[in-house]
Structure formats: C-alpha cells, structure tokens
Design a protein around this motif. Sequence first.
Motif, PDB file in Angstrom:
ATOM      1  N   VAL A   1      35.012  36.734  40.825  1.00  0.00           N
ATOM      2  CA  VAL A   1      33.873  37.021  41.582  1.00  0.00           C
ATOM      3  C   VAL A   1      32.975  35.760  42.000  1.00  0.00           C
ATOM      4  O   VAL A   1      32.660  35.335  43.197  1.00  0.00           O
ATOM      5  N   ARG A   2      32.828  34.962  41.097  1.00  0.00           N
ATOM      6  CA  ARG A   2      32.193  33.716  41.323  1.00  0.00           C
ATOM      7  C   ARG A   2      33.102  32.648  41.856  1.00  0.00           C
ATOM      8  O   ARG A   2      32.518  32.000  42.727  1.00  0.00           O
ATOM      9  N   ALA A   3      34.367  32.676  41.816  1.00  0.00           N
ATOM     10  CA  ALA A   3      35.234  31.844  42.723  1.00  0.00           C
ATOM     11  C   ALA A   3      35.201  32.173  43.992  1.00  0.00           C
ATOM     12  O   ALA A   3      35.177  31.194  45.085  1.00  0.00           O
ATOM     13  N   GLN A   4      35.415  33.507  44.385  1.00  0.00           N
ATOM     14  CA  GLN A   4      35.242  34.113  45.853  1.00  0.00           C
ATOM     15  C   GLN A   4      33.907  33.849  46.424  1.00  0.00           C
ATOM     16  O   GLN A   4      33.930  33.351  47.732  1.00  0.00           O
ATOM     17  N   ARG A   5      32.879  33.834  45.698  1.00  0.00           N
ATOM     18  CA  ARG A   5      31.558  33.546  46.277  1.00  0.00           C
ATOM     19  C   ARG A   5      31.377  31.879  46.459  1.00  0.00           C
ATOM     20  O   ARG A   5      30.780  31.490  47.503  1.00  0.00           O
ATOM     21  N   LEU A   6      32.090  31.271  45.718  1.00  0.00           N
ATOM     22  CA  LEU A   6      32.070  29.592  46.004  1.00  0.00           C
ATOM     23  C   LEU A   6      32.772  29.373  47.339  1.00  0.00           C
ATOM     24  O   LEU A   6      32.549  28.611  48.164  1.00  0.00           O
ATOM     25  N   GLU A   7      33.961  30.104  47.192  1.00  0.00           N
ATOM     26  CA  GLU A   7      34.757  29.872  48.522  1.00  0.00           C
ATOM     27  C   GLU A   7      34.286  30.384  49.857  1.00  0.00           C
ATOM     28  O   GLU A   7      34.343  29.751  51.129  1.00  0.00           O
ATOM     29  N   ASP A   8      33.661  31.533  49.827  1.00  0.00           N
ATOM     30  CA  ASP A   8      33.164  32.201  50.924  1.00  0.00           C
ATOM     31  C   ASP A   8      32.008  33.115  50.854  1.00  0.00           C
ATOM     32  O   ASP A   8      32.185  34.144  50.394  1.00  0.00           O
ATOM     33  N   PRO A   9      31.118  32.685  50.708  1.00  0.00           N
ATOM     34  CA  PRO A   9      29.584  33.174  50.266  1.00  0.00           C
ATOM     35  C   PRO A   9      29.371  34.505  51.192  1.00  0.00           C
ATOM     36  O   PRO A   9      28.483  35.224  50.854  1.00  0.00           O
ATOM     37  N   SER A  10      29.781  34.267  52.620  1.00  0.00           N
ATOM     38  CA  SER A  10      29.578  35.370  53.476  1.00  0.00           C
ATOM     39  C   SER A  10      30.263  36.582  53.235  1.00  0.00           C
ATOM     40  O   SER A  10      29.782  37.750  53.692  1.00  0.00           O
ATOM     41  N   ASN A  11      31.248  36.756  52.476  1.00  0.00           N
ATOM     42  CA  ASN A  11      32.173  37.932  52.266  1.00  0.00           C
ATOM     43  C   ASN A  11      31.803  38.574  51.151  1.00  0.00           C
ATOM     44  O   ASN A  11      31.615  37.807  50.069  1.00  0.00           O
ATOM     45  N   GLU A  12      31.872  39.950  50.893  1.00  0.00           N
ATOM     46  CA  GLU A  12      31.818  40.619  49.802  1.00  0.00           C
ATOM     47  C   GLU A  12      33.121  40.481  48.587  1.00  0.00           C
ATOM     48  O   GLU A  12      34.188  40.503  49.388  1.00  0.00           O
ATOM     49  N   PRO A  13      32.741  40.050  47.485  1.00  0.00           N
ATOM     50  CA  PRO A  13      33.915  39.886  46.670  1.00  0.00           C
ATOM     51  C   PRO A  13      34.798  41.007  46.252  1.00  0.00           C
ATOM     52  O   PRO A  13      34.299  42.225  46.382  1.00  0.00           O
ATOM     53  N   VAL A  14      36.005  40.928  46.344  1.00  0.00           N
ATOM     54  CA  VAL A  14      36.987  41.891  45.868  1.00  0.00           C
ATOM     55  C   VAL A  14      37.044  41.960  44.329  1.00  0.00           C
ATOM     56  O   VAL A  14      37.232  40.888  43.744  1.00  0.00           O
ATOM     57  N   ILE A  15      36.922  42.993  43.946  1.00  0.00           N
ATOM     58  CA  ILE A  15      37.185  43.192  42.294  1.00  0.00           C
ATOM     59  C   ILE A  15      38.488  43.288  41.728  1.00  0.00           C
ATOM     60  O   ILE A  15      39.188  44.160  42.359  1.00  0.00           O
ATOM     61  N   MET A  16      38.664  42.443  40.807  1.00  0.00           N
ATOM     62  CA  MET A  16      40.097  42.376  40.273  1.00  0.00           C
ATOM     63  C   MET A  16      40.550  43.844  39.576  1.00  0.00           C
ATOM     64  O   MET A  16      39.595  44.315  38.950  1.00  0.00           O
ATOM     65  N   PRO A  17      41.411  44.580  39.943  1.00  0.00           N
ATOM     66  CA  PRO A  17      41.773  45.791  39.324  1.00  0.00           C
ATOM     67  C   PRO A  17      42.369  45.850  38.107  1.00  0.00           C
ATOM     68  O   PRO A  17      42.537  44.634  37.424  1.00  0.00           O
ATOM     69  N   ASP A  18      42.271  46.816  37.262  1.00  0.00           N
ATOM     70  CA  ASP A  18      42.588  46.953  35.931  1.00  0.00           C
ATOM     71  C   ASP A  18      43.908  47.343  35.791  1.00  0.00           C
ATOM     72  O   ASP A  18      44.452  48.500  36.415  1.00  0.00           O
ATOM     73  N   GLU A  19      44.736  46.516  35.502  1.00  0.00           N
ATOM     74  CA  GLU A  19      46.301  46.621  35.515  1.00  0.00           C
ATOM     75  C   GLU A  19      46.889  46.862  34.073  1.00  0.00           C
ATOM     76  O   GLU A  19      48.139  46.957  33.911  1.00  0.00           O
ATOM     77  N   GLY A  20      46.125  47.247  33.123  1.00  0.00           N
ATOM     78  CA  GLY A  20      46.271  47.462  31.856  1.00  0.00           C
ATOM     79  C   GLY A  20      46.439  46.451  30.942  1.00  0.00           C
ATOM     80  O   GLY A  20      46.132  45.053  31.171  1.00  0.00           O
ATOM     81  N   VAL A  21      46.477  46.599  29.717  1.00  0.00           N
ATOM     82  CA  VAL A  21      46.311  45.745  28.503  1.00  0.00           C
ATOM     83  C   VAL A  21      47.456  44.570  28.440  1.00  0.00           C
ATOM     84  O   VAL A  21      46.699  43.516  28.027  1.00  0.00           O
ATOM     85  N   PHE A  22      48.350  44.961  28.822  1.00  0.00           N
ATOM     86  CA  PHE A  22      49.452  43.856  28.797  1.00  0.00           C
ATOM     87  C   PHE A  22      49.536  42.965  30.112  1.00  0.00           C
ATOM     88  O   PHE A  22      50.437  41.898  29.993  1.00  0.00           O
TER      89      PHE A  22
END
Length: 107
Positions: free
Chosen positions: A43-64
Amino acid sequence: MLDTSELITVGERFADRLRAAPQSRLQRGAAAEGLALARELSVRAQRLEDPSNEPVIMPDEGVFAVADQLMVAVRDMAEALRVTPAGPEQVDAAVVLVQEAAARSGL
C-alpha cells in the motif's frame, strides 16, 4: 537516488525465516504477520508511485506463499522509494516496519 539495500536485506532475512518455518509456526501467526507487513508495504509503495489511485490490497495466497509475497512487496517498496522524491527517513521507517514485524512473528 536512495540506497535501499538495507530494506532489501532485512526483507530477505524475514522472508527466509518464513520459508524455513514449519507449517505449525506459520499457522500460529508468523504467516499472518508476514502478510500484514507485505500488505502495508504494498500500500505504501502504491501511494508513493501514484497517490491519486486507491491502492490494491495484496490477496492472501496462503501460508506457504507469504514469503514470496513479502519479497515482492519489499522490492516494490524499495523501487518506489528510489524513483520518487522520498527521503532516507522513509527508507528507515520501512526497515523498522520489517524489523518489528519479524520480531512479532516469533521467527
């Protein structure tokens, strides 16, 4: 251009610990801590790169998969810090985030 090597180093260290951890440790919270960190850095990286867009949340792909997700987020954050007008204090803050999450994970 900022030096982000410390961020990558601490991120790799935490990711390696996640990869080496047994499933039971991952399920007891280490993976959740890693995913929460990956999401925050993403989220922080996305806000640095493009503060005007809503960040996309990384999905939970499992513990491994969490170690790989963490490294993607760490490298994205490092690159965002290098190409945007960020200061060294933002690199330091990201390093502290990784260190604190690693400590909370118990790994």
